[in-house]
Scaffold this active site. Structure first.
Site, PDB file in Angstrom:
ATOM      1  N   ASP A 135       0.820  -1.215   0.000  1.00 46.72           N
ATOM      2  CA  ASP A 135       0.000   0.000   0.000  1.00 46.72           C
ATOM      3  C   ASP A 135       0.854   1.266   0.000  1.00 46.72           C
ATOM      4  OD1 ASP A 135      -2.019  -1.804   0.250  1.00 46.72           O
ATOM      5  OD2 ASP A 135      -2.874  -0.950   2.084  1.00 46.72           O
ATOM      6  N   HIS A 181       3.858  -2.313   3.060  1.00 47.10           N
ATOM      7  CA  HIS A 181       3.940  -0.966   2.467  1.00 47.10           C
ATOM      8  C   HIS A 181       5.285  -0.821   1.775  1.00 47.10           C
ATOM      9  CE1 HIS A 181       0.954  -0.773   5.665  1.00 47.10           C
ATOM     10  NE2 HIS A 181       0.398   0.223   4.985  1.00 47.10           N
TER      11      HIS A 181
HETATM   12 ZN    ZN Z   1      -2.486   3.179   3.316  1.00 50.07          ZN
END
Ligand code: ZN
Length: 395
Positions: free
Chosen positions: A203, A345
Site C-alpha cells: 500500500d 507498504h
Molecule cells: Zn495506506
C-alpha cells in the site's frame, strides 16, 4: 548396431562367446570380427560393470542411441543416476561427449537460460554450478536434468529438475532424437493449482526506488504482487507504475488522498475514486479493478455503492509500525497459510529487506507468491464488485 535393450546386448554377448572359439580357430580373422562388432568385449564388460555396480537400484532405462552410445539409467527412491557407454570403444562417457564440439557452449547456455526461466534466482544460481553429468535422463522427446535436493539453503521440499525439450538443443546434439511439433518450456511464473499460494500486497505507493527494488526482488523470485497506489501520487510516479505493470504485477486503487472513507460523504468517495481511475487510465490505458480503502475502512453504504472490488487483508505485518525486517519475516513465516492476503507498504527500507528474505523462504515452503487476480484464478474464484475480500480460498 540395432540392439534395442540390454537383453539384446546380452544376447550378442552370448553369440560373441559362442563365436570366440571359431574366431580363435581361424586365427588372424579375430581382429576384423571384433571391429565388426565395434565396441565388442569392451562394450559388454563396461555395461556389465555398470549393471553390477548399480544392482541395488532399479534399472529404469537402457537404450542404444544408434551407433553412438548405450544409455543406462537407474533410480533408487528419489536418487537418479545415468551412464553413457560408447558403442565404438566401450568406454564410459558423459552426455557432454555427445554434444557437438563447436556447440558445447551453446548447449550450456541453453540449459542455463532454461534453468533461470524455471527457477527463482537463488535456486538457479546454485543449480547452474552443479555437476549434473550423472543426472541426465533421456526420454522420447526431452532430456531431463535432475538436481541434488540437499545443496540449497533454505532447503527446498519439492524435487529439483529441468526438462529440456530436444527442440531446444537439437542443433547441439551429436545423436539423433525425435522432435515434438509443439512444446512448452517450464516457466516459474506458470500457476500451479496443486501448490499453496499467497498474495503479497503493498500500500501507499508508488514510492520510486523502493517500489522498483521490490519489483526487482519479485522478478528474481518468479513472484508477482498487487500494489495499491494513492491517486495523487500517480502522476509523479508514472515510470514506476509502468515498471510495476511491465513485470507482470498488478495495481489497485488506494483512494485519491488516503483519507479515511468512513469520515467522508459517499459522493466524495465516489468522485475521488473516479479521479484516481482517470489519472491511472491516462498513464496506463488500463482500468483499476480493485480498491483497498485506506486503513481498510469502509461503511456498508460505501460497500454497496462504490462500483469496485474491495480487497483488504487477513495478514497484517505491521511493517509501518515495527520497521524491522526480522519481525516481518518471522511474523509471516510463523503465520502464513494458503490463500492469505498479506499487507505491507513499499514505503520502508525494512520492508524491502524483508521481502528479499521472505520470498525464498516462502518458495522453499511450497508457496507461490502471486497477485490478487492470480490468487483468485488459482482458487477458482470470480471476485465480485461490492464485495470485500480478506483472503481467497478455494471452496
Ligand atoms: Zn495506506
Amino acid at each position: 548396431m540395432s540392439m534395442k535393450d540390454v537383453k539384446m546386448k546380452r544376447l550378442c554377448a552370448v553369440i560373441l562367446v559362442l563365436l570366440v572359439p571359431v574366431v580363435f580357430f581361424f586365427g588372424n580373422r579375430k581382429e576384423s570380427f571384433v571391429s565388426a562388432l565395434q565396441g565388442g568385449k569392451n562394450l559388454n564388460s563396461k555395461v556389465d560393470e555398470i549393471l553390477k555396480q548399480n544392482e541395488d537400484k532399479e534399472l529404469i532405462s537402457n537404450e542404444v542411441f544408434q551407433d553412438k552410445f548405450i544409455y543406462l539409467a537407474f533410480q533408487k527412491e528419489d536418487e537418479f543416476t545415468s551412464f553413457f557407454v560408447d558403442v565404438k570403444t566401450g568406454e564410459e562417457k558423459l552426455l557432454f561427449d555427445y554434444i557437438k564440439e563447436d556447440k558445447k557452449e551453446e548447449f550450456s547456455n541453453t540449459v542455463q537460460s532454461l534453468l533461470y526461466l524455471k527457477y527463482p534466482k537463488f535456486i538457479a544460481d546454485v543449480l547452474s554450478l552443479e555437476e549434473t553429468e550423472k543426472l541426465v535422463q533421456l526420454s522420447n522427446n526431452e532430456l531431463v536434468i535432475h538436481y541434488n535436493q540437499n545443496i540449497l539453503e533454505p532447503k527446498i521440499e519439492e524435487s529439483l529438475y529441468l526438462r529440456i525439450n530436444y527442440n531446444e538443443v537439437k542443433d547441439t546434439l551429436d545423436f539423433p532424437v525425435s522432435l515434438d511439433g509443439e512444446y512448452n518450456n517450464e516457466n516459474g511464473y506458470d500457476l500451479d493449482k496443486n501448490k499453496k499460494a499467497v498474495a503479497l500486497t503493498f500500500d501507499d505507493g508508488p514510492n520510486g526506488a523502493r517500489t522498483n527494488k521490490i519489483v526487482d526482488i519479485l522478478e528474481q523470485n518468479k513472484a508477482h504482487a498487487t500494489f495499491f497506489m494513492v491517486g495523487n501520487r500517480m502522476e509523479a510516479g508514472k515510470e514506476t507504475i509502468l515498471n510495476v505493470l511491465n513485470k507482470g504485477n498488478e495495481i489497485g486503487s488506494h483512494s485519491y488522498n488516503h483519507k479515511n472513507m468512513k469520515r467522508m460523504k459517499l459522493e466524495d468517495v465516489i468522485s475521488e475514486e473516479e479521479q484516481t481511475k482517470e489519472v491511472y487510465y491516462k498513464i496506463t490505458g488500463k482500468e483499476l479493478l480493485y480498491t483497498r480503502p485506506p486503513y481498510g475502512n469502509i461503511t456498508q453504504q460505501i460497500k454497496e455503492n462504490l462500483p469496485t472490488i474491495f480487497v483488504n487483508w487477513n495478514m497484517d505485518t505491521e511493517d509501518w509500525l515495527h520497521r524491522n525486517k526480522d519481525h516481518i519475516v518471522q511474523y509471516v513465516m510463523e503465520n502464513v497459510t494458503d490463500g492469505d492476503i498479506i499487507l505491507m507498504h513499499d514505503s520502508y527500507d525494512s520492508t524491502v529487506e524483508a521481502v528479499e528474505e521472505l520470498l525464498p523462504k516462502l518458495y522453499a515452503e511450497g508457496y507461490q507468491v502471486v497477485s490478487i487476480s492470480e490468487l483468485a484464478q488459482l482458487k477458482g474464484k470470480t471476485l465480485e464488485k461490492n464485495q470485500v475480500y480478506r483472503s481467497i480460498e478455494a471452496n
